[in-house]
Scaffold this motif. Structure first.
Motif, PDB file in Angstrom:
ATOM      1  N   PRO A  46       0.856  -1.210   0.075  1.00  0.00           N
ATOM      2  CA  PRO A  46      -0.009  -0.098   0.119  1.00  0.00           C
ATOM      3  C   PRO A  46       0.689   1.048  -0.158  1.00  0.00           C
ATOM      4  O   PRO A  46       0.712   2.645  -0.541  1.00  0.00           O
ATOM      5  CB  PRO A  46      -0.816   0.106   1.150  1.00  0.00           C
ATOM      6  CG  PRO A  46      -0.597  -1.597   1.487  1.00  0.00           C
ATOM      7  CD  PRO A  46       0.331  -2.006   1.141  1.00  0.00           C
ATOM      8  N   HIS A  47       2.009   1.182   0.730  1.00  0.00           N
ATOM      9  CA  HIS A  47       2.846   2.291   0.973  1.00  0.00           C
ATOM     10  C   HIS A  47       4.225   1.967   0.617  1.00  0.00           C
ATOM     11  O   HIS A  47       4.495   0.650   1.031  1.00  0.00           O
ATOM     12  CB  HIS A  47       2.402   3.275   1.737  1.00  0.00           C
ATOM     13  CG  HIS A  47       0.921   3.548   2.276  1.00  0.00           C
ATOM     14  ND1 HIS A  47       0.368   2.771   3.193  1.00  0.00           N
ATOM     15  CD2 HIS A  47       0.236   4.628   1.772  1.00  0.00           C
ATOM     16  CE1 HIS A  47      -0.871   3.412   3.142  1.00  0.00           C
ATOM     17  NE2 HIS A  47      -0.830   4.281   2.341  1.00  0.00           N
ATOM     18  N   HIS A  67      -5.832  -4.893  -2.409  1.00  0.00           N
ATOM     19  CA  HIS A  67      -6.542  -3.594  -1.880  1.00  0.00           C
ATOM     20  C   HIS A  67      -7.045  -2.947  -3.253  1.00  0.00           C
ATOM     21  O   HIS A  67      -6.420  -3.444  -4.253  1.00  0.00           O
ATOM     22  CB  HIS A  67      -5.401  -2.951  -1.083  1.00  0.00           C
ATOM     23  CG  HIS A  67      -5.123  -3.183   0.292  1.00  0.00           C
ATOM     24  ND1 HIS A  67      -4.699  -2.336   0.983  1.00  0.00           N
ATOM     25  CD2 HIS A  67      -5.894  -4.138   1.029  1.00  0.00           C
ATOM     26  CE1 HIS A  67      -4.633  -2.470   2.394  1.00  0.00           C
ATOM     27  NE2 HIS A  67      -5.616  -3.738   2.269  1.00  0.00           N
ATOM     28  N   TRP A  74      -6.915   0.112  -5.689  1.00  0.00           N
ATOM     29  CA  TRP A  74      -6.068   1.168  -6.375  1.00  0.00           C
ATOM     30  C   TRP A  74      -6.873   1.924  -7.516  1.00  0.00           C
ATOM     31  O   TRP A  74      -7.549   1.201  -8.116  1.00  0.00           O
ATOM     32  CB  TRP A  74      -4.873   0.434  -6.839  1.00  0.00           C
ATOM     33  CG  TRP A  74      -3.949  -0.043  -5.894  1.00  0.00           C
ATOM     34  CD1 TRP A  74      -4.295  -1.250  -5.151  1.00  0.00           C
ATOM     35  CD2 TRP A  74      -2.787   0.419  -5.267  1.00  0.00           C
ATOM     36  NE1 TRP A  74      -3.120  -1.566  -4.106  1.00  0.00           N
ATOM     37  CE2 TRP A  74      -2.115  -0.395  -4.296  1.00  0.00           C
ATOM     38  CE3 TRP A  74      -1.905   1.715  -5.593  1.00  0.00           C
ATOM     39  CZ2 TRP A  74      -0.982  -0.238  -3.604  1.00  0.00           C
ATOM     40  CZ3 TRP A  74      -0.736   1.945  -4.842  1.00  0.00           C
ATOM     41  CH2 TRP A  74      -0.444   1.036  -3.758  1.00  0.00           C
ATOM     42  N   HIS A 130      -3.189   4.350  -3.925  1.00  0.00           N
ATOM     43  CA  HIS A 130      -3.904   3.442  -3.004  1.00  0.00           C
ATOM     44  C   HIS A 130      -5.021   4.242  -2.769  1.00  0.00           C
ATOM     45  O   HIS A 130      -4.872   5.351  -2.424  1.00  0.00           O
ATOM     46  CB  HIS A 130      -2.792   3.033  -2.064  1.00  0.00           C
ATOM     47  CG  HIS A 130      -3.299   2.082  -1.060  1.00  0.00           C
ATOM     48  ND1 HIS A 130      -3.853   2.602   0.034  1.00  0.00           N
ATOM     49  CD2 HIS A 130      -3.611   0.757  -1.177  1.00  0.00           C
ATOM     50  CE1 HIS A 130      -4.284   1.474   0.909  1.00  0.00           C
ATOM     51  NE2 HIS A 130      -4.330   0.543   0.137  1.00  0.00           N
ATOM     52  N   ASP A 175      -7.001   4.949   0.288  1.00  0.00           N
ATOM     53  CA  ASP A 175      -6.963   4.945   1.588  1.00  0.00           C
ATOM     54  C   ASP A 175      -8.506   4.943   2.262  1.00  0.00           C
ATOM     55  O   ASP A 175      -9.338   5.396   1.642  1.00  0.00           O
ATOM     56  CB  ASP A 175      -6.315   5.909   2.140  1.00  0.00           C
ATOM     57  CG  ASP A 175      -4.782   5.509   1.878  1.00  0.00           C
ATOM     58  OD1 ASP A 175      -4.221   4.626   1.809  1.00  0.00           O
ATOM     59  OD2 ASP A 175      -4.132   6.755   1.863  1.00  0.00           O
ATOM     60  N   ASN A 195     -10.375  -0.304   2.314  1.00  0.00           N
ATOM     61  CA  ASN A 195      -9.091  -1.301   2.320  1.00  0.00           C
ATOM     62  C   ASN A 195      -8.478  -1.633   3.526  1.00  0.00           C
ATOM     63  O   ASN A 195      -7.530  -2.166   3.744  1.00  0.00           O
ATOM     64  CB  ASN A 195      -7.971  -0.318   1.516  1.00  0.00           C
ATOM     65  CG  ASN A 195      -8.114  -0.682   0.030  1.00  0.00           C
ATOM     66  OD1 ASN A 195      -8.680  -1.680  -0.412  1.00  0.00           O
ATOM     67  ND2 ASN A 195      -7.594   0.427  -0.590  1.00  0.00           N
TER      68      ASN A 195
END
Length: 328
Positions: free
Chosen positions: A106-107, A126, A128, A143, A145, A149
């Motif tokens: 995710p990050h 997740h 996107w 992503h 947030d 997710n």
């Protein structure tokens, strides 16, 4: 399936602009002897994105093709895909974004998303999106947030015109199976997901495709009358705002094989699905040699999942919907 229709589509190898029932999408180009599913078309019908994978669906990649006159171009791996387990792309109704799911971190510095269910571990997902500019250039993946997710199993996103995001997932209120959820767009972003009430949660419901105006929803599952492992169903919004009882789509959309991943095309009543249907083999057959056997077993109708296009405009009209009402 009618042999004359299959012969016709194999000659033209394209998706028709007019709504005909049961057309294979780009035989040999888009639909091949490999595994294809989850197709999405841009609102202008000029760009097609879909996923191709191994038969076990452990390695999913998003591909993109462009209309070239009456044909589709040879697919290319989308610029934002090819490194991670990327799948289930969908265009936003305005065509400016493509949403998809992925196991990518995710990050920066995070681990890839992993899911666990029934004692098994596999790539999680997740949500996107990528922006697409006026010249068709793709941006970097972003992503999404928020609460949507927070888990690791989100599948087949579908967007309404107001920004509401529908998807399927297994969450605490899903029961034993997957259910359809919606994360509504607010001034502060996407709200926490709510389960879409389509009836008894003892039925498995996957792969939602929402009408941009949220007048109807399609999904894959088995409401007790499926012809195969999963069929395509439709539910209509009632005057009180609730969803009606899911209806099994009649006609050629469903078969005794697997149907899933419905998506709506840019034309009224235009429906795309994935299916592993194939013509019945009748014996004695014309004797194969090695070359003919290889061509047949590696072709698009070899039992792998392919992409199909159908016309459900009559179903929509029977429920009082028109082309103007359902336009993007």
């Amino acid at each position: 399936m009618r042999s004359h229709r299959l012969a016709w589509v194999l000659v033209v190898a394209l998706t028709c602009t007019a709504a005909d029932a049961g057309d294979l999408v780009g035989p040999g180009v888009i639909s091949t002897g490999q595994q294809e599913t989850t197709v999405a078309l841009s609102p202008d019908g000029a760009t097609l994105v879909f996923m191709r994978s191994d038969l076990a669906e452990q390695d999913d990649t998003i591909l993109v093709s462009r209309r070239q006159g009456a044909n589709w171009s040879t697919p290319e791996v989308a610029p934002f895909s090819g490194r991670w387990h990327d799948s289930e792309p969908t265009f936003s109704p305005d065509g400016k974004r493509v949403y998809f799911v992925s196991n990518r971190p995710p990050h920066a510095g995070d681990a890839p998303i992993t899911a666990e269910m029934n004692g098994h571990s596999y790539p999680g997902t997740h949500l996107w999106y990528v922006e697409r500019d006026a010249k068709g250039r793709w941006g970097e993946p972003v992503h999404v947030d928020g609460a949507l997710n927070e888990g690791s199993m989100i599948y087949n996103p579908s967007l309404a015109a107001n920004g509401d995001v529908y998807f399927s997932a297994h969450r605490p209120d899903s029961g034993k199976f997957y259910q359809v959820y919606v994360a509504r767009r607010t001034a502060q972003g996407l709200a926490a997901p709510e389960r879409v009430d389509l009836g008894d949660v003892t039925h498995n419901r996957m792969d939602p495709a929402i009408d941009p105006q949220e007048r109807f929803i399609l999904f894959a599952g088995d409401e007790g009358d499926s012809l195969g492992r999963a069929d395509i169903y439709i539910a209509f919004r009632q005057p009180d705002g609730r969803w009606g009882t899911p209806e099994h789509l009649a006609g050629d959309v469903n078969s005794s094989d697997l149907e899933n991943a419905p998506s709506l095309g840019p034309h009224f009543g235009e429906l795309y699905i994935a299916s592993n249907r194939q013509p019945a083999t009748r014996f004695p057959k014309t004797r194969d040699d090695v070359d003919s056997l290889q061509r047949r077993l590696s072709g698009p109708l070899n039992g792998s999942r392919n992409l199909w296009r159908f016309d459900i405009s009559d179903v929509l009209r029977q429920h009082g919907l028109t082309a103007e009402e359902t336009s993007r």
